[in-house]
Design an enzyme around this catalytic site. Structure first.
Site, short mmCIF file in Angstrom:
data_model
loop_
_atom_site.label_atom_id
_atom_site.label_comp_id
_atom_site.label_asym_id
_atom_site.label_seq_id
_atom_site.Cartn_x
_atom_site.Cartn_y
_atom_site.Cartn_z
N LYS A 28 44.53 59.22 108.37
CA LYS A 28 44.73 58.84 106.96
C LYS A 28 45.90 57.87 106.86
O LYS A 28 46.91 58.02 107.55
CB LYS A 28 45.00 60.10 106.13
CG LYS A 28 45.03 59.87 104.62
CD LYS A 28 45.27 61.18 103.88
CE LYS A 28 45.20 61.01 102.36
NZ LYS A 28 45.40 62.29 101.65
N SER A 103 41.80 63.13 98.17
CA SER A 103 42.17 61.76 98.44
C SER A 103 41.89 61.29 99.87
O SER A 103 41.84 60.08 100.11
CB SER A 103 43.65 61.57 98.14
OG SER A 103 44.45 62.30 99.05
N SER A 127 43.07 67.62 98.87
CA SER A 127 42.72 66.30 99.39
C SER A 127 42.09 66.29 100.78
O SER A 127 41.60 65.26 101.22
CB SER A 127 43.94 65.38 99.39
OG SER A 127 44.23 64.97 98.07
#
Lengths: 424, 91
Positions: A28, A103, A127
């Site tokens: 990420k 996310s 997330s």
């Protein structure tokens, strides 16, 4: 396919051998990689190149993993669709035309599309679990304190954890083995409470014989019918293998979403004060003194959702409102913790749908922030309680993936992995 | 019920947070904040809860150790001078 999954596609080779040799990993883009830009999905950090590695990245390299790219995400982790990214949205590989969740949407999509074997995300209020559910993969939100956050760009420190994605529970668990454990650079990390010769991957036996599953009724209320049906189907599967389930009640979770958002926004308003355009990040060309340039830099560098959360957090912490919002939210947090402790004294794990709805269509829900926040109802209580949780594919409704969430006691990752591996 | 937040309050908070807003953003946020803050009001129903924080301080000896060198620390800065960050004039 991969061009909307990664913000930066770059291969970072790890050591020649190790437990993850030959394994590809998507990371990420809020996790620092030395020499490779780390944007947090924001214009603010579009050209930021960290001078050091996050601890989890150092551990990946030492384990022999190959990092294949920095995955797309909602800006600074603020969103449930990956659509607030400055770099554009990511399409869900498991449900074309739909969002991958967020996310950590790029991380989940990378695994679902086969662009990486496993991935790292971060979970402040869901997330990791939300995109795992929407993309039909496995995602683990570890107990607060299990994984080092050194080098993770901070959003809500009291809530967030880095965690793994995999196609199977065993794959995700093998990645957790590599990243977990004490780090002197993150004082919130614990020594791993796992036997020396044991591993999380070894716990993926699928043995659920005698497992007691509590189902909090509050987390089924208002959920989509198809999602609920798929959820009960997965529970029946576990019962066929010797588990038993019973209903439990968590009355406090009715207030979890508002408590979570007050706390997360308050922490965000403080954390994101560091983006002043002086030390790193976007810097405005505007004329003016320190305060004027600072405010202009932030106007240009942050997107709508980030501004919204900084402002609401500033408001919640401001004189006259602190007791009304922040203090009450801390009370609610303590209440949620007590509720979970009680429920987990009568069950080995708690189960619910990860998300109360199937994946949104791309562009469907950007205009109504409150509706988006409410979709996090089943994931945020876990962060408030500092507990571990896993999202595992439960099946589909109308061709759209549905995730089952299991929550366990603090540092009970092995129990979650054992139970979830009966399904994937 | 919450008193709906005013455009003036949104501008004030934005100034505190050092985020300039365009006029249309002020309008949009004023509308959205009214909804969101009204929802946050339900925290009033939360009882006072005993919070037993089970926390211990984590200490280590204060020993000299290497840190990021100056060049690396400055490489992302928009402006530097003589090995320091350079910001705008304070006033």
């Amino acid at each position: 396919m991969s061009d909307d999954i990664f913000i930066t596609e770059e291969t970072i080779h790890g050591d020649d051998d190790g437990p993850l040799a030959g394994t590809t990993v998507a990371v990420k883009d809020n996790i620092s990689t030395e020499g490779v830009r780390t944007t947090c999905g924001s214009k603010m950090l579009a050209e930021y190149v960290p001078p050091y590695d996050a601890t989890v990245v150092s551990r990946l390299k030492e384990a022999g993993a190959t990092i294949v790219g920095k995955a797309n995400m909602d800006e600074f982790g603020m969103g449930s669709t990956t659509e607030t990214s400055h770099f554009g949205s990511t399409e869900n590989p498991a449900a074309p035309g739909h969002v991958p969740g967020g996310s950590s949407g790029g991380s989940a999509a990378a695994v679902a599309a086969g662009e990486a074997d496993v991935a790292l995300g971060s979970d402040t209020g869901g997330s990791i679990r939300c995109p795992a559910a929407f993309c039909g993969v496995v995602g683990i939100k570890p107990t607060y304190g299990l994984v080092s956050r050194y080098g993770l760009v901070a959003y809500g420190n009291s809530l967030e954890q880095i965690g793994p994605f995999g196609e199977t529970v065993e794959d995700a668990a093998a990645l957790l083995d590599v990243i977990s454990g004490h780090d002197e650079r993150d004082a919130t990390t614990h020594e791993v409470p796992i036997e020396d010769d044991a591993s999380y991957a070894d716990a993926a036996t699928g043995d659920v014989d005698g497992l007691s599953i509590g189902v909090p009724t509050e987390l089924l209320e208002g959920a989509d019918e198809g999602v609920v049906e798929t959820f009960w189907g997965a529970i029946a599967d576990l019962e066929d293998r010797g588990a038993e389930s019973h209903e439990v009640s968590l009355p406090s979770v009715e207030h979890a979403v508002e408590a979570y958002y007050v706390i997360a926004m308050s922490e965000a308003s403080s954390n994101l004060a560091r983006f002043d355009g002086v030390r790193y990040g976007h810097s405005s060309d505007a004329e003016g003194n320190w305060n004027e340039r600072f405010a202009q830099t932030r106007k240009e560098g942050f997107g709508d959702e980030v501004k919204r959360r900084i402002l609401l957090g500033t408001y919640a912490l401001s004189a006259g409102y602190h007791d009304k919002y922040y203090k009450k939210a801390q009370d609610a947090r303590a209440w949620v913790k007590q509720d979970f402790d009680e429920a987990l004294s009568e069950a080995d794990v708690l189960a619910s749908p990860t998300m109360p709805v199937p994946p949104f269509e791309l562009g469907e829900s950007l205009d109504d922030p409150l509706q988006m926040y409410l979709a996090d109802a089943n994931t945020v209580p876990v962060n408030l309680a500092d507990l571990p949780a896993i999202s595992v594919p439960a099946g589909e409704t109308d061709g759209l993936p549905v995730g089952l969430q299991l929550v366990g006691p603090a540092f009970g990752e092995e129990r979650l992995i054992r139970a979830a591996s009966a399904l994937a | 019920m919450s008193d709906a937040v005013s455009a003036e309050e949104v501008r004030h908070v934005a100034e505190l947070a050092r985020v300039d807003l365009a006029d249309d953003e002020v309008d949009q946020f004023t509308r959205q904040f009214a909804d969101i803050l009204e929802y946050f009001e339900t925290l009033d129903e939360v009882p006072e809860v005993d919070r037993e924080a089970d926390l211990t301080n984590v200490m280590r000896p204060d020993e000299e150790r290497d840190s990021l060198d100056r060049e690396a620390a400055l490489e992302n800065a928009s402006e530097t001078e003589d090995g320091y960050f350079k910001g705008p004039n304070v006033s």
